[in-house]
Design an enzyme around this catalytic site. Structure first.
Site, PDB file in Angstrom:
ATOM      1  N   ARG A 159      -2.934  22.500 -12.590  1.00  0.00           N
ATOM      2  CA  ARG A 159      -2.129  21.428 -13.200  1.00  0.00           C
ATOM      3  C   ARG A 159      -2.634  21.040 -14.584  1.00  0.00           C
ATOM      4  NH1 ARG A 159       0.735  16.218 -10.234  1.00  0.00           N
ATOM      5  NH2 ARG A 159       1.797  15.512 -12.107  1.00  0.00           N
TER       6      ARG A 159
ATOM      7  N   ASN B  12      -1.367  19.989 -19.418  1.00  0.00           N
ATOM      8  CA  ASN B  12      -1.904  19.104 -20.454  1.00  0.00           C
ATOM      9  C   ASN B  12      -1.956  19.778 -21.819  1.00  0.00           C
ATOM     10  OD1 ASN B  12      -2.266  17.023 -18.652  1.00  0.00           O
ATOM     11  ND2 ASN B  12      -4.345  17.674 -18.088  1.00  0.00           N
TER      12      ASN B  12
ATOM     13  N   HIS C 138      -1.637  17.754 -24.935  1.00  0.00           N
ATOM     14  CA  HIS C 138      -1.753  16.341 -24.575  1.00  0.00           C
ATOM     15  C   HIS C 138      -3.053  15.689 -25.052  1.00  0.00           C
ATOM     16  CE1 HIS C 138       1.841  17.176 -22.419  1.00  0.00           C
ATOM     17  NE2 HIS C 138       1.893  15.992 -21.838  1.00  0.00           N
TER      18      HIS C 138
ATOM     19  N   GLU D 178      -4.520  17.916  -9.821  1.00  0.00           N
ATOM     20  CA  GLU D 178      -5.064  18.371 -11.105  1.00  0.00           C
ATOM     21  C   GLU D 178      -6.522  18.778 -11.045  1.00  0.00           C
ATOM     22  OE1 GLU D 178      -3.459  16.284 -14.621  1.00  0.00           O
ATOM     23  OE2 GLU D 178      -5.431  16.542 -15.509  1.00  0.00           O
TER      24      GLU D 178
ATOM     25  N   HIS E  89       6.800   9.825 -26.811  1.00  0.00           N
ATOM     26  CA  HIS E  89       5.746  10.618 -26.178  1.00  0.00           C
ATOM     27  C   HIS E  89       5.889  12.108 -26.546  1.00  0.00           C
ATOM     28  CE1 HIS E  89       2.937  12.080 -23.202  1.00  0.00           C
ATOM     29  NE2 HIS E  89       3.881  12.827 -22.668  1.00  0.00           N
TER      30      HIS E  89
ATOM     31  N   ARG F 192       0.826  -1.235   0.000  1.00  0.00           N
ATOM     32  CA  ARG F 192       0.000   0.000   0.000  1.00  0.00           C
ATOM     33  C   ARG F 192       0.855   1.279   0.000  1.00  0.00           C
ATOM     34  NH1 ARG F 192      -3.140  -3.126   3.637  1.00  0.00           N
ATOM     35  NH2 ARG F 192      -4.918  -3.986   2.517  1.00  0.00           N
TER      36      ARG F 192
ATOM     37  N   LYS G 191       7.370  23.229 -13.389  1.00  0.00           N
ATOM     38  CA  LYS G 191       6.573  22.049 -13.021  1.00  0.00           C
ATOM     39  C   LYS G 191       6.400  21.986 -11.505  1.00  0.00           C
ATOM     40  CE  LYS G 191       4.912  17.692 -13.591  1.00  0.00           C
ATOM     41  NZ  LYS G 191       4.751  16.521 -14.398  1.00  0.00           N
TER      42      LYS G 191
ATOM     43  N   GLU H 158       8.552  19.046 -24.651  1.00  0.00           N
ATOM     44  CA  GLU H 158       7.934  19.379 -23.350  1.00  0.00           C
ATOM     45  C   GLU H 158       8.493  20.716 -22.837  1.00  0.00           C
ATOM     46  OE1 GLU H 158       5.416  17.890 -21.888  1.00  0.00           O
ATOM     47  OE2 GLU H 158       5.439  15.756 -22.391  1.00  0.00           O
TER      48      GLU H 158
ATOM     49  N   LYS I 215       2.609  11.731 -10.500  1.00  0.00           N
ATOM     50  CA  LYS I 215       1.707  10.920 -11.331  1.00  0.00           C
ATOM     51  C   LYS I 215       2.444   9.649 -11.709  1.00  0.00           C
ATOM     52  CE  LYS I 215      -1.245  14.260 -13.673  1.00  0.00           C
ATOM     53  NZ  LYS I 215      -1.584  14.861 -14.986  1.00  0.00           N
TER      54      LYS I 215
ATOM     55  N   HIS J  61      -1.921  12.455 -26.724  1.00  0.00           N
ATOM     56  CA  HIS J  61      -2.240  11.137 -26.174  1.00  0.00           C
ATOM     57  C   HIS J  61      -3.057  10.318 -27.160  1.00  0.00           C
ATOM     58  CE1 HIS J  61      -1.683  12.145 -21.593  1.00  0.00           C
ATOM     59  NE2 HIS J  61      -0.554  12.012 -22.238  1.00  0.00           N
TER      60      HIS J  61
HETATM   61  P1  NAD Z   1      11.326   6.104 -22.047  1.00  0.00           P
HETATM   62  O1  NAD Z   1      11.302   5.990 -20.593  1.00  0.00           O
HETATM   63  O2  NAD Z   1      10.702   5.024 -22.825  1.00  0.00           O
HETATM   64  O3  NAD Z   1      12.838   6.264 -22.503  1.00  0.00           O
HETATM   65  C1  NAD Z   1      13.131   6.383 -23.859  1.00  0.00           C
HETATM   66  C2  NAD Z   1      14.351   5.558 -24.274  1.00  0.00           C
HETATM   67  O4  NAD Z   1      15.530   6.181 -23.766  1.00  0.00           O
HETATM   68  C3  NAD Z   1      14.373   4.135 -23.728  1.00  0.00           C
HETATM   69  O5  NAD Z   1      14.757   3.273 -24.764  1.00  0.00           O
HETATM   70  C4  NAD Z   1      15.458   4.170 -22.661  1.00  0.00           C
HETATM   71  O6  NAD Z   1      16.121   2.931 -22.520  1.00  0.00           O
HETATM   72  C5  NAD Z   1      16.385   5.203 -23.189  1.00  0.00           C
HETATM   73  N1  NAD Z   1      17.180   5.897 -22.185  1.00  0.00           N
HETATM   74  C6  NAD Z   1      16.765   6.421 -21.022  1.00  0.00           C
HETATM   75  N2  NAD Z   1      17.750   7.102 -20.430  1.00  0.00           N
HETATM   76  C7  NAD Z   1      18.824   6.990 -21.237  1.00  0.00           C
HETATM   77  C8  NAD Z   1      20.142   7.510 -21.191  1.00  0.00           C
HETATM   78  N3  NAD Z   1      20.532   8.347 -20.234  1.00  0.00           N
HETATM   79  N4  NAD Z   1      21.000   7.177 -22.191  1.00  0.00           N
HETATM   80  C9  NAD Z   1      20.589   6.385 -23.220  1.00  0.00           C
HETATM   81  N5  NAD Z   1      19.346   5.897 -23.334  1.00  0.00           N
HETATM   82  C10 NAD Z   1      18.476   6.200 -22.348  1.00  0.00           C
HETATM   83  O7  NAD Z   1      10.637   7.464 -22.547  1.00  0.00           O
HETATM   84  P2  NAD Z   1      10.555   8.933 -21.929  1.00  0.00           P
HETATM   85  O8  NAD Z   1      10.405   9.820 -23.103  1.00  0.00           O
HETATM   86  O9  NAD Z   1      11.593   9.214 -20.946  1.00  0.00           O
HETATM   87  O10 NAD Z   1       9.177   8.921 -21.107  1.00  0.00           O
HETATM   88  C11 NAD Z   1       7.954   8.869 -21.755  1.00  0.00           C
HETATM   89  C12 NAD Z   1       6.892   8.469 -20.767  1.00  0.00           C
HETATM   90  O11 NAD Z   1       6.781   9.445 -19.736  1.00  0.00           O
HETATM   91  C13 NAD Z   1       5.520   8.373 -21.382  1.00  0.00           C
HETATM   92  O12 NAD Z   1       4.936   7.141 -21.066  1.00  0.00           O
HETATM   93  C14 NAD Z   1       4.737   9.494 -20.754  1.00  0.00           C
HETATM   94  O13 NAD Z   1       3.379   9.211 -20.629  1.00  0.00           O
HETATM   95  C15 NAD Z   1       5.404   9.615 -19.429  1.00  0.00           C
HETATM   96  N6  NAD Z   1       5.196  10.908 -18.777  1.00  0.00           N
HETATM   97  C16 NAD Z   1       4.760  10.912 -17.491  1.00  0.00           C
HETATM   98  C17 NAD Z   1       4.575  12.092 -16.831  1.00  0.00           C
HETATM   99  C18 NAD Z   1       4.185  12.101 -15.383  1.00  0.00           C
HETATM  100  O14 NAD Z   1       3.865  13.159 -14.854  1.00  0.00           O
HETATM  101  N7  NAD Z   1       4.237  10.975 -14.709  1.00  0.00           N
HETATM  102  C19 NAD Z   1       4.794  13.313 -17.489  1.00  0.00           C
HETATM  103  C20 NAD Z   1       5.231  13.274 -18.814  1.00  0.00           C
HETATM  104  C21 NAD Z   1       5.429  12.065 -19.462  1.00  0.00           C
HETATM  105  N1  GLY Z   2       2.625  15.881 -17.548  1.00  0.00           N
HETATM  106  C1  GLY Z   2       1.417  16.344 -16.993  1.00  0.00           C
HETATM  107  C2  GLY Z   2       1.381  16.358 -15.501  1.00  0.00           C
HETATM  108  O1  GLY Z   2       2.325  15.985 -14.857  1.00  0.00           O
HETATM  109  O2  GLY Z   2       0.390  16.736 -14.945  1.00  0.00           O
END
Ligand code: NAD
Ligand code: GLY
Length: 359
Positions: free
Chosen positions: A237, A241, A244, A233, A261, A117, A223, A181, A139, A248
């Site tokens: 917040r 978006n 997005h 949100e 993304h 939990r 942020k 972003e 998130k 999305h």
């Molecule tokens: P990802 O985590 O898939 O990473 C992209 C690629 O980069 C992967 O192949 C990874 O192995 C590689 N990689 C990572 N770090 C590296 C490094 N230092 N050197 C070499 N390769 C490296 O993609 P991302 O773009 O980081 O994240 C996208 C995700 O984040 C989406 O699913 C999106 O929805 C999410 N997101 C979440 C929030 C939130 O608030 N939680 C906000 C924005 C985006």
């Molecule tokens: N990336 C959108 C949020 O964190 O709310």
């Protein structure tokens, strides 16, 4: 080194940003009074590049490694993390350290939210996108085949350590994906970021620390301020978006396989600007400025074969639809946004066709 403090319902946490900050991870964790037992979770690729730097973090065993990339952002990956935590006999005082991009952060964060939990999680984001966005704000979650991030939980981290040095190994496409972003923050909160990106793009693409670290710091500052004011949100917040809704939907319509993304958000921002301009909300010059900057970043994957109908269907399943109303963020003036709640399908269809989708 920059240090920000984010307010969360579960208590404040620090975001430490700067070249070389990973070397201070163990010290930062101790300063945050984070338990002595530490489990690292990462991906094989990230660990190959950067694993050796984490020895000093005091993890008590070899890391748990799971695949990353959008297609692995699902409940199977969460189950793999949970299995590993059970096998490692992690308890409530165990701190999980998520080392990776947004996918590792979201998957591991969700596992941390649900294991026993809730156990503490520290994020060490290793992509530009994760450093400027996903590691901050709590998130967590995964995709459902029918929609992006439909399963998840709010689970604030106990510490975030963003070290731009790790970005040197990031493939160019991934690095560029994070820049979209940053553009978002320029549109919604800090217009000067757009000019700074435009003027220093070669240095940014060279991963010049003096050019990249300030972008990361400025984005984290925005942020952190937004999520401190509205963690769940309910208002402010939502401005994050911007881009997005269509972004999305493009990801879901292509089964999370075509776009990074950030790239989908690049298209989403172009669609949001087109909607704002056609409604007379967004200044045409802002639309043109962002369009030019996105073009300057380089080509985006084609959308010519994606139908507007599929994107509309995905938008209807989006979690930004609340009680049947889509909360759509449009750019008002530079650094300002406005929420639109009466967007018609016709307007969305016109905008996505404008950015290149088929009927
Ligand atoms: P990802 O985590 O898939 O990473 C992209 C690629 O980069 C992967 O192949 C990874 O192995 C590689 N990689 C990572 N770090 C590296 C490094 N230092 N050197 C070499 N390769 C490296 O993609 P991302 O773009 O980081 O994240 C996208 C995700 O984040 C989406 O699913 C999106 O929805 C999410 N997101 C979440 C929030 C939130 O608030 N939680 C906000 C924005 C985006
Ligand atoms: N990336 C959108 C949020 O964190 O709310």
């Amino acid at each position: 080194m920059d240090r920000l403090v984010v307010s969360a319902a579960t208590g404040p946490y620090s975001v430490v940003i700067g070249n070389g900050t990973i070397d201070a991870l163990a010290t930062e964790m101790s300063a945050a009074r984070l338990g002595a037992r530490r489990l690292l979770i990462s991906s094989p690729r990230v660990w190959d590049f950067h694993g050796p730097r984490f020895r000093k973090a005091g993890a008590d065993r070899t890391p748990i490694l799971i695949e990353d990339g959008e297609r692995y952002k699902n409940l199977n990956s969460v189950a793999r993390v949970l299995d590993a935590l059970v096998k490692a006999e992690a308890d409530r005082s165990t701190v999980i350290i998520a080392v990776g991009g947004g996918v590792i952060g979201d998957v591991v964060g969700f596992a941390a939210a649900t294991y026993l939990r809730g156990v503490p999680v520290v994020h060490v984001p290793t992509t530009l996108l994760a450093q400027v966005d996903s590691a901050i704000g709590g998130k967590t979650g995964v995709n459902h085949p029918l929609g992006k991030n439909l399963i998840g939980a709010f689970h604030a981290p106990s510490l975030v350590v963003a070290d731009p040095v790790v970005l040197e190994t990031l493939p160019r496409r991934e690095f560029r994906a994070g820049l979209y972003e940053v553009i978002k923050y320029g549109v919604i909160a800090e217009p000067a970021l757009l000019g700074r990106m435009r003027d220093t793009l070669p240095a940014i693409f060279n991963r010049d620390g003096d050019a990249v670290a300030p972008l990361v710091a400025a984005s984290c500052r925005i942020k952190a301020a937004v999520v401190s004011a509205d963690e769940r949100e309910s208002g402010l917040r939502r401005t994050l978006n911007f881009g997005h809704t269509v972004g999305h939907a493009l990801e879901a319509a292509t089964k999370y396989k075509r776009f990074r993304h950030g790239e989908a958000i690049g298209y989403g921002m172009l669609a949001a600007l087109a909607i704002g301009v056609s409604r007379g909300i967004t200044p045409k010059s802002l639309g043109e400025e962002v369009d030019a900057l996105i073009t300057q970043l380089g080509p985006l994957p084609s959308v010519a074969d994606i139908s507007a109908k599929d994107v509309l269907a995905a938008i209807k399943r989006d979690k930004k639809v609340v009680s049947g109303t889509l909360h759509f963020i449009a750019a008002a003036d530079r650094g300002k946004t406005v929420e639109v709640t009466d967007l018609s399908d016709k307007e969305i269809a016109a905008a996505v066709k404008k950015i290149g989708l088929r009927t």
